[in-house]
Design a protein around this motif. Structure first.
Motif, short mmCIF file in Angstrom:
data_model
loop_
_atom_site.label_atom_id
_atom_site.label_comp_id
_atom_site.label_asym_id
_atom_site.label_seq_id
_atom_site.Cartn_x
_atom_site.Cartn_y
_atom_site.Cartn_z
N ILE A 1 0.83 -1.20 0.00
CA ILE A 1 0.00 0.00 0.00
C ILE A 1 0.87 1.26 0.00
CG2 ILE A 1 -1.70 1.31 1.33
CD1 ILE A 1 -2.73 -1.41 2.36
N GLY A 2 1.95 1.23 0.79
CA GLY A 2 2.85 2.38 0.81
C GLY A 2 3.50 2.64 -0.54
N LEU A 3 3.90 1.58 -1.22
CA LEU A 3 4.50 1.75 -2.54
C LEU A 3 3.48 2.31 -3.54
CD1 LEU A 3 6.65 -1.51 -2.83
CD2 LEU A 3 7.47 0.82 -2.45
N LEU A 4 2.25 1.83 -3.46
CA LEU A 4 1.21 2.34 -4.35
C LEU A 4 0.95 3.83 -4.09
CD1 LEU A 4 -1.36 -0.60 -4.28
CD2 LEU A 4 0.03 0.11 -6.22
N GLY A 5 0.82 4.19 -2.81
CA GLY A 5 0.61 5.60 -2.49
C GLY A 5 1.76 6.48 -2.92
N PHE A 6 2.99 6.00 -2.70
CA PHE A 6 4.17 6.77 -3.10
C PHE A 6 4.21 6.94 -4.61
CE2 PHE A 6 8.62 7.18 -4.33
CZ PHE A 6 9.07 8.17 -3.47
N GLY A 7 3.91 5.88 -5.34
CA GLY A 7 3.93 5.96 -6.80
C GLY A 7 2.87 6.91 -7.35
N PHE A 8 1.66 6.82 -6.79
CA PHE A 8 0.60 7.72 -7.25
C PHE A 8 0.90 9.16 -6.90
CE2 PHE A 8 -2.08 3.91 -7.63
CZ PHE A 8 -2.70 4.18 -8.85
N ASP A 9 1.50 9.40 -5.73
CA ASP A 9 1.87 10.77 -5.37
C ASP A 9 2.93 11.31 -6.31
OD1 ASP A 9 1.90 13.05 -3.40
OD2 ASP A 9 3.98 12.40 -3.25
N LEU A 10 3.88 10.46 -6.70
CA LEU A 10 4.92 10.90 -7.63
C LEU A 10 4.33 11.25 -8.99
CD1 LEU A 10 7.93 11.28 -8.26
CD2 LEU A 10 8.03 8.84 -8.84
N VAL A 11 3.43 10.40 -9.49
CA VAL A 11 2.79 10.68 -10.78
C VAL A 11 1.93 11.94 -10.69
CG1 VAL A 11 1.12 9.80 -12.46
CG2 VAL A 11 2.83 8.26 -11.48
N ARG B 1 2.39 14.53 -8.76
CA ARG B 1 3.24 15.71 -8.76
C ARG B 1 3.76 16.03 -10.15
NH1 ARG B 1 7.69 14.82 -4.34
NH2 ARG B 1 7.27 12.64 -4.82
N MET B 2 4.09 15.00 -10.93
CA MET B 2 4.55 15.22 -12.29
C MET B 2 3.44 15.83 -13.15
SD MET B 2 6.71 11.68 -12.80
CE MET B 2 7.01 12.01 -14.53
N VAL B 3 2.23 15.30 -13.01
CA VAL B 3 1.10 15.86 -13.76
C VAL B 3 0.82 17.29 -13.32
CG1 VAL B 3 -1.37 15.62 -14.19
CG2 VAL B 3 0.09 13.59 -14.17
N GLN B 4 0.95 17.54 -12.01
CA GLN B 4 0.72 18.88 -11.49
C GLN B 4 1.71 19.88 -12.08
OE1 GLN B 4 0.71 19.02 -7.23
NE2 GLN B 4 0.69 21.24 -7.13
N ARG B 5 2.99 19.48 -12.19
CA ARG B 5 3.97 20.40 -12.78
C ARG B 5 3.69 20.64 -14.26
NH1 ARG B 5 7.79 17.67 -9.32
NH2 ARG B 5 8.26 16.20 -10.99
N ARG B 6 3.17 19.62 -14.96
CA ARG B 6 2.86 19.80 -16.38
C ARG B 6 1.65 20.72 -16.57
NH1 ARG B 6 6.77 18.31 -20.10
NH2 ARG B 6 7.76 16.37 -19.42
N LEU B 7 0.62 20.53 -15.75
CA LEU B 7 -0.58 21.33 -15.91
C LEU B 7 -0.37 22.76 -15.45
CD1 LEU B 7 -3.36 18.83 -14.72
CD2 LEU B 7 -2.77 19.47 -17.06
N LEU B 8 0.32 22.93 -14.33
CA LEU B 8 0.52 24.27 -13.77
C LEU B 8 1.91 24.77 -14.14
CD1 LEU B 8 -1.00 23.58 -10.23
CD2 LEU B 8 -2.16 24.40 -12.30
N TYR B 9 2.17 24.86 -15.43
CA TYR B 9 3.49 25.25 -15.90
C TYR B 9 3.81 26.70 -15.56
CZ TYR B 9 0.62 27.12 -19.68
OH TYR B 9 -0.35 27.79 -20.40
#
Length: 313
Positions: A281-291, A293-301
């Motif tokens: 569960i921790g790995l899943l949460g960490f992976g989703f949080d990482l993705v 954040r990447m999407v957030q940086r792309r959208l909020l350029y």
């Protein structure tokens, strides 16, 4: 009359000049983004390694009981033995045993995808409806008067209290878990949307009015883009809350999922399976949080990256 015959040009050695040096080989120079990513990955591994190493030391010195707190090399060293307990998709049926159904690896994949789908579905519904309701509350006065008191009244209610309601309404299956995730996030995200709207810089609104923008244009082109960064941060934080809620819902109201695996481990007193599932569960949460954040940086350029600006002050 003598005629000069064209001669080939002399070599550098014949002219007494030193030979030209070979062009230096190009070296790969990582960009600042690559160096920053490598640094983050390295420190993440160091952080997790220190935690796991401390756990292993407690086990080695006999402080941690391996029957209650098995060290990581125990519950992570037998992946095949742990994976066979994930075959919960059909176990609720009468006469279906642990060895029937999909393979252990496929059972883990089915369980992970089931829990992930419920989390994402509830999170998406809550995000869309909460932003729409929050904007409508501030856009139309009558909607604010009719809905905001009720939303404020229901926001403090624990999601666990909604579990019987979810089972009464939807029975057993995916729907109650999705409803639990939705209800856990909806009210707080509506209030967060209202708070973000109230915090928009008034200078932006005054400039838009000066340029002749209508109320609808101000909301569509000024307010909503201005509140998106804060809302995405709230949505990212609520992602962790969604995982917490879906595990509780699966443990009581759904036929299979990571939450049911946790309950199975508790009922059979299997600490290794508990910590194996927690790690997953921790790995899943960490992976989703990482993705996320990447999407957030792309959208909020247009939003500057200010992380760590005050760290050196």
């Amino acid at each position: 009359m003598a005629i000069d015959v064209a001669r080939p040009p002399l070599a550098a050695a014949e002219r007494g000049e030193p030979p030209l040096a070979a062009a230096p080989a190009r070296r790969f120079t990582p960009s600042p983004a690559w160096r920053q990513a490598a640094s983050r990955i390295g420190w993440t591994l160091v952080s997790v390694g220190c935690f796991a190493g401390l756990w292993e030391l407690l086990w080695a010195f006999g402080i941690a009981d391996p029957k209650l707190l098995p060290p990581p090399h125990v519950f992570l060293g037998s992946l095949a033995d742990q994976a066979r307990f994930f075959n919960t998709a059909q176990r609720w049926q009468i006469g279906v045993g642990m060895n029937s159904g999909p393979s252990p690896a496929m059972a883990v994949l089915i369980t992970v995808l089931s829990s992930t789908g419920r989390v994402l579905a509830g999170l998406l519904l809550a995000a869309i409806l909460s932003i729409g309701v929050g904007v409508a509350i501030r856009y139309v006065a009558i909607i604010e008067k009719l809905t905001l008191p009720t939303i404020t009244l229901l926001a403090p209610v624990s999601p666990i209290a909604w579990l019987p309601v979810a089972i009464f309404l939807f029975g057993i299956g995916n729907a109650p878990a999705i409803f639990m995730v939705f209800i856990a996030l909806f009210f707080t995200m509506v209030l967060s949307t209202i708070n973000q709207i109230d915090g928009v810089n008034r200078n932006f609104l005054n400039v838009a009015r000066t340029m002749g923008a209508t109320k609808r244009q101000i909301y569509a082109r000024v307010i909503i883009p201005a509140i998106l960064p804060g809302l995405l941060v709230v949505l990212r934080l609520n992602l962790f809350g969604a995982w917490m809620v879906v595990l509780v819902a699966e443990a009581t109201g759904v036929g299979y999922g990571l939450g049911q695996v946790i309950m199975l481990a508790r009922n059979t007193f299997n600490p290794s399976l508990v910590f194996f599932t927690i790690t997953l569960i921790g790995l899943l949460g960490f992976g989703f949080d990482l993705v996320f954040r990447m999407v957030q940086r792309r959208l909020l350029y247009w939003v500057p990256q200010t992380a760590g600006v005050l760290r050196g002050l």
